[in-house]
Design a protein around this motif. Structure first.
Motif, short mmCIF file in Angstrom:
data_model
loop_
_atom_site.label_atom_id
_atom_site.label_comp_id
_atom_site.label_asym_id
_atom_site.label_seq_id
_atom_site.Cartn_x
_atom_site.Cartn_y
_atom_site.Cartn_z
N VAL A 47 0.84 -1.20 0.00
CA VAL A 47 0.00 0.00 0.00
C VAL A 47 0.87 1.25 0.00
N ARG A 48 0.35 2.28 -0.63
CA ARG A 48 1.01 3.58 -0.61
C ARG A 48 0.21 4.47 0.32
N LEU A 49 0.87 4.99 1.36
CA LEU A 49 0.20 5.83 2.34
C LEU A 49 1.20 6.71 3.06
N PRO A 50 0.73 7.78 3.69
CA PRO A 50 1.63 8.63 4.48
C PRO A 50 2.15 7.88 5.71
N GLU A 51 3.39 8.15 6.08
CA GLU A 51 4.01 7.49 7.23
C GLU A 51 3.20 7.70 8.51
N ALA A 52 2.53 8.82 8.62
CA ALA A 52 1.75 9.14 9.81
C ALA A 52 0.60 8.15 10.04
N GLN A 53 0.17 7.45 9.00
CA GLN A 53 -0.94 6.50 9.13
C GLN A 53 -0.49 5.10 9.54
N VAL A 54 0.80 4.84 9.54
CA VAL A 54 1.31 3.49 9.80
C VAL A 54 0.95 3.00 11.19
N SER A 55 1.12 3.83 12.21
CA SER A 55 0.86 3.36 13.57
C SER A 55 -0.61 3.01 13.78
N ALA A 56 -1.53 3.75 13.18
CA ALA A 56 -2.95 3.42 13.29
C ALA A 56 -3.24 2.10 12.59
N LEU A 57 -2.58 1.86 11.50
CA LEU A 57 -2.78 0.62 10.76
C LEU A 57 -2.26 -0.58 11.53
N GLU A 58 -1.15 -0.41 12.24
CA GLU A 58 -0.58 -1.51 13.03
C GLU A 58 -1.53 -1.95 14.14
N ALA A 59 -2.43 -1.08 14.56
CA ALA A 59 -3.35 -1.40 15.65
C ALA A 59 -4.54 -2.25 15.20
N LEU A 60 -4.72 -2.41 13.90
CA LEU A 60 -5.86 -3.20 13.42
C LEU A 60 -5.63 -4.68 13.75
N PRO A 61 -6.68 -5.37 14.22
CA PRO A 61 -6.51 -6.76 14.69
C PRO A 61 -6.03 -7.75 13.63
N SER A 62 -6.36 -7.55 12.37
CA SER A 62 -5.96 -8.52 11.35
C SER A 62 -4.54 -8.29 10.83
N VAL A 63 -3.91 -7.18 11.24
CA VAL A 63 -2.56 -6.85 10.74
C VAL A 63 -1.51 -7.47 11.66
N GLU A 64 -0.64 -8.28 11.06
CA GLU A 64 0.44 -8.91 11.82
C GLU A 64 1.68 -8.02 11.86
N GLY A 65 1.93 -7.30 10.77
CA GLY A 65 3.10 -6.44 10.73
C GLY A 65 3.12 -5.56 9.50
N ILE A 66 3.91 -4.49 9.58
CA ILE A 66 4.06 -3.55 8.47
C ILE A 66 5.54 -3.23 8.35
N GLU A 67 6.01 -3.22 7.11
CA GLU A 67 7.39 -2.81 6.88
C GLU A 67 7.46 -2.00 5.60
N LYS A 68 8.39 -1.09 5.56
CA LYS A 68 8.58 -0.27 4.38
C LYS A 68 9.03 -1.15 3.23
N ASP A 69 8.42 -0.98 2.08
CA ASP A 69 8.78 -1.74 0.88
C ASP A 69 10.12 -1.23 0.38
N GLN A 70 11.01 -2.16 0.09
CA GLN A 70 12.33 -1.78 -0.42
C GLN A 70 12.89 -2.89 -1.29
N GLU A 71 13.85 -2.54 -2.08
CA GLU A 71 14.49 -3.52 -2.96
C GLU A 71 15.33 -4.49 -2.13
N VAL A 72 15.23 -5.76 -2.46
CA VAL A 72 16.00 -6.80 -1.78
C VAL A 72 16.85 -7.52 -2.82
N LYS A 73 18.11 -7.75 -2.49
CA LYS A 73 19.02 -8.44 -3.41
C LYS A 73 19.59 -9.68 -2.76
N ALA A 74 19.70 -10.73 -3.54
CA ALA A 74 20.34 -11.96 -3.06
C ALA A 74 21.84 -11.83 -3.22
N ILE A 75 22.56 -12.41 -2.29
CA ILE A 75 24.01 -12.32 -2.36
C ILE A 75 24.58 -13.51 -3.07
#
Length: 74
Positions: free
Chosen positions: A46-74
């Motif tokens: 999802v694309r949203l303002p950072e200020a909304q993240v903490s409210a989203l984390e409080a929802l019962p069905s949400v296990e976790g939230i992390e910033k989307d970023q590029e991941v590379k295999a070594i």
């Protein structure tokens, strides 16, 4: 103007389809944009303002939230 970032929202493994749909509706109603729905895991990007993240984390069905970023295999 508030800067927006993309986050991965992981739902609890025991969340029902109805709970996930309700959370997705809550997201879009609050101005977030769902940019991707994952099929192998219970999660959405999802694309949203950072200020909304903490409210989203409080929802019962949400296990976790992390910033989307590029991941590379070594």
């Amino acid at each position: 103007m508030t800067a927006e970032s993309t986050y991965i929202v992981r739902f609890s493994p025991d969340s029902t389809k109805e709970e996930i749909d309700e959370t997705k509706s809550h997201l879009t109603d609050s101005g977030a944009e769902i940019v991707h729905e994952y099929t192998l895991i219970k999660a959405v990007a999802v694309r949203l303002p950072e200020a909304q993240v903490s409210a989203l984390e409080a929802l019962p069905s949400v296990e976790g939230i992390e910033k989307d970023q590029e991941v590379k295999a070594i």
